[in-house]
Write a protein that holds these residues in place. Structure first.
Motif, PDB file in Angstrom:
ATOM      1  N   PHE A 125      51.441 -21.696  65.149  1.00  0.00           N
ATOM      2  CA  PHE A 125      51.858 -22.466  63.968  1.00  0.00           C
ATOM      3  C   PHE A 125      52.989 -21.758  63.234  1.00  0.00           C
ATOM      4  O   PHE A 125      53.206 -20.551  63.408  1.00  0.00           O
ATOM      5  N   CYS A 126      53.710 -22.528  62.432  1.00  0.00           N
ATOM      6  CA  CYS A 126      54.839 -22.000  61.670  1.00  0.00           C
ATOM      7  C   CYS A 126      54.309 -21.323  60.408  1.00  0.00           C
ATOM      8  O   CYS A 126      53.499 -21.887  59.687  1.00  0.00           O
ATOM      9  N   ILE A 127      54.785 -20.086  60.142  1.00  0.00           N
ATOM     10  CA  ILE A 127      54.247 -19.352  58.996  1.00  0.00           C
ATOM     11  C   ILE A 127      54.734 -19.965  57.676  1.00  0.00           C
ATOM     12  O   ILE A 127      54.142 -19.706  56.634  1.00  0.00           O
ATOM     13  N   LYS A 128      55.802 -20.790  57.744  1.00  0.00           N
ATOM     14  CA  LYS A 128      56.361 -21.341  56.504  1.00  0.00           C
ATOM     15  C   LYS A 128      55.752 -22.704  56.160  1.00  0.00           C
ATOM     16  O   LYS A 128      55.175 -22.874  55.103  1.00  0.00           O
ATOM     17  N   CYS A 129      55.859 -23.661  57.106  1.00  0.00           N
ATOM     18  CA  CYS A 129      55.380 -25.021  56.787  1.00  0.00           C
ATOM     19  C   CYS A 129      54.034 -25.320  57.439  1.00  0.00           C
ATOM     20  O   CYS A 129      53.475 -26.390  57.245  1.00  0.00           O
ATOM     21  N   LYS A 130      53.504 -24.390  58.212  1.00  0.00           N
ATOM     22  CA  LYS A 130      52.175 -24.489  58.856  1.00  0.00           C
ATOM     23  C   LYS A 130      52.092 -25.528  59.975  1.00  0.00           C
ATOM     24  O   LYS A 130      51.006 -25.830  60.463  1.00  0.00           O
ATOM     25  N   LYS A 145      61.102 -20.340  66.777  1.00  0.00           N
ATOM     26  CA  LYS A 145      61.270 -20.754  65.367  1.00  0.00           C
ATOM     27  C   LYS A 145      60.937 -22.230  65.220  1.00  0.00           C
ATOM     28  O   LYS A 145      61.159 -23.041  66.110  1.00  0.00           O
ATOM     29  N   CYS A 146      60.461 -22.549  64.041  1.00  0.00           N
ATOM     30  CA  CYS A 146      60.128 -23.931  63.679  1.00  0.00           C
ATOM     31  C   CYS A 146      61.413 -24.663  63.293  1.00  0.00           C
ATOM     32  O   CYS A 146      62.415 -24.048  62.948  1.00  0.00           O
ATOM     33  N   LYS A 147      61.315 -25.998  63.275  1.00  0.00           N
ATOM     34  CA  LYS A 147      62.462 -26.810  62.827  1.00  0.00           C
ATOM     35  C   LYS A 147      62.855 -26.462  61.392  1.00  0.00           C
ATOM     36  O   LYS A 147      64.011 -26.551  61.009  1.00  0.00           O
ATOM     37  N   CYS A 148      61.869 -26.016  60.596  1.00  0.00           N
ATOM     38  CA  CYS A 148      62.136 -25.686  59.184  1.00  0.00           C
ATOM     39  C   CYS A 148      62.772 -24.299  59.045  1.00  0.00           C
ATOM     40  O   CYS A 148      63.112 -23.881  57.945  1.00  0.00           O
ATOM     41  N   GLY A 149      62.895 -23.561  60.141  1.00  0.00           N
ATOM     42  CA  GLY A 149      63.499 -22.217  60.092  1.00  0.00           C
ATOM     43  C   GLY A 149      62.466 -21.105  60.056  1.00  0.00           C
ATOM     44  O   GLY A 149      62.796 -19.935  60.248  1.00  0.00           O
TER      45      GLY A 149
HETATM   46 ZN    ZN Z   1      57.992 -24.799  59.759  1.00  0.00          ZN
END
Ligand code: ZN
Ligand code: OAD
Length: 245
Positions: A125-130, A145-149
């Motif tokens: 999972f993405c640490i920023k947006c989960k 990396k996630c799409k959100c960075g």
């Molecule tokens: Zn994300």
């Protein structure tokens, strides 16, 4: 192995049975355990690999380590111990697997109800947006990396982190309500997971330990079966075939 008669009596009447597993159940699949003679934590330091600060310091190193572990998991398959636990579903009304393992082998074996206390190496999972990322990740920049960075991390519990609340609550509830609680291939020293042994005991469950050696849980167990889980658990199936036919 001689099966104690008190265990046979319990197997005859139990309805709800829990298998609380640790790294030892997957040892015969070729996945190293954490402690003991060839344990991972003898050679590597968990604080450099299995905690969030380490990941932020050096995400590439932590990812190399998880990709290595994932490659071992992908080369292995469920063993006779995992499969015996699936077969238990034929003999009891309710069978629940509570595992500390992240290797997904209980799921691949086919167990129906599994609570994963320490996550699952196949999920991320993405640490920023989960946002959840399952399956293959893109490593072309070294770190996925996630799409959100945000950085993507494995969905496993690291030292100092909370257990997934829903999985732990479901496990506690199950431990309070079971008739038998098997402790399989775990050193039973990592809390809060190991507290489930005490929960089951104090609620009157019959405790059976399956391990190659004594552990922290041995003194609490009503019966200890010393041997490899891939041998001991199939033996219990053979017994169930006899007593339930
Ligand atoms: Zn994300
Ligand atoms: P450990 O490595 O602490 O313990 C493995 C246990 O399995 C030991 O008690 C061994 O004697 C036993 N064992 C080894 N081979 C076996 C076999 N073939 N049959 C039966 N038993 C066998 O692993 P865990 O108890 O799972 O945490 O460790 C608990 C947690 O500590 C892990 O989930 C991990 C680790 O740090 C996180 O990742 C959060």
């Amino acid at each position: 192995m001689e099966i104690p008669s008190e265990l046979i009596e319990q197997l005859k009447t139990a309805k709800s049975v829990i298998f609380f597993s640790g790294a030892g159940i997957s040892a015969e699949s070729g996945i190293p355990t954490f402690r003991g003679k060839d344990g991972i934590w003898n050679k590597l330091r968990p604080e450099e690999l299995a905690n969030f600060d380490a990941f932020m310091r050096n995400p590439q190193l932590v990812w190399e380590w998880y990709n290595y572990r994932k490659s071992i998991v992908h080369q292995s398959k469920p063993n006779a111990g995992h499969l015996a636990i699936v077969e238990m579903e034929k003999y009891f009304v309710n069978v629940i697997v509570i595992t500390q393992n992240v290797d997904n082998l209980h799921r691949r074996a086919g167990s129906k109800t599994i609570y994963e206390l320490h996550g699952n190496i196949e999920r991320n999972f993405c640490i920023k947006c989960k946002k959840r990322y399952d399956g293959e990740l893109d490593f072309k920049d070294g770190i996925p990396k996630c799409k959100c960075g945000g950085l993507i991390r494995p969905d496993v519990v690291w030292f100092g982190e909370f257990l997934p609340a829903d999985q732990f609550q479901l496990s506690e509830k199950a431990a309070r309500n079971c008739d038998m609680f098997f402790i399989v291939g775990t050193s039973a020293i990592v809390y809060p997971a190991a507290s489930l042994v005490h929960v089951a005991k104090s609620n009157g469950a019959f405790l059976v330990e399956v391990n190659i050696e004594e552990t922290e849980a041995s003194s609490l167990a009503d019966v200890s079966l010393f041997g490899e889980s891939g041998k001991v658990l199939p033996q219990i199936i053979e017994l169930l075939k006899l007593i339930k036919s």
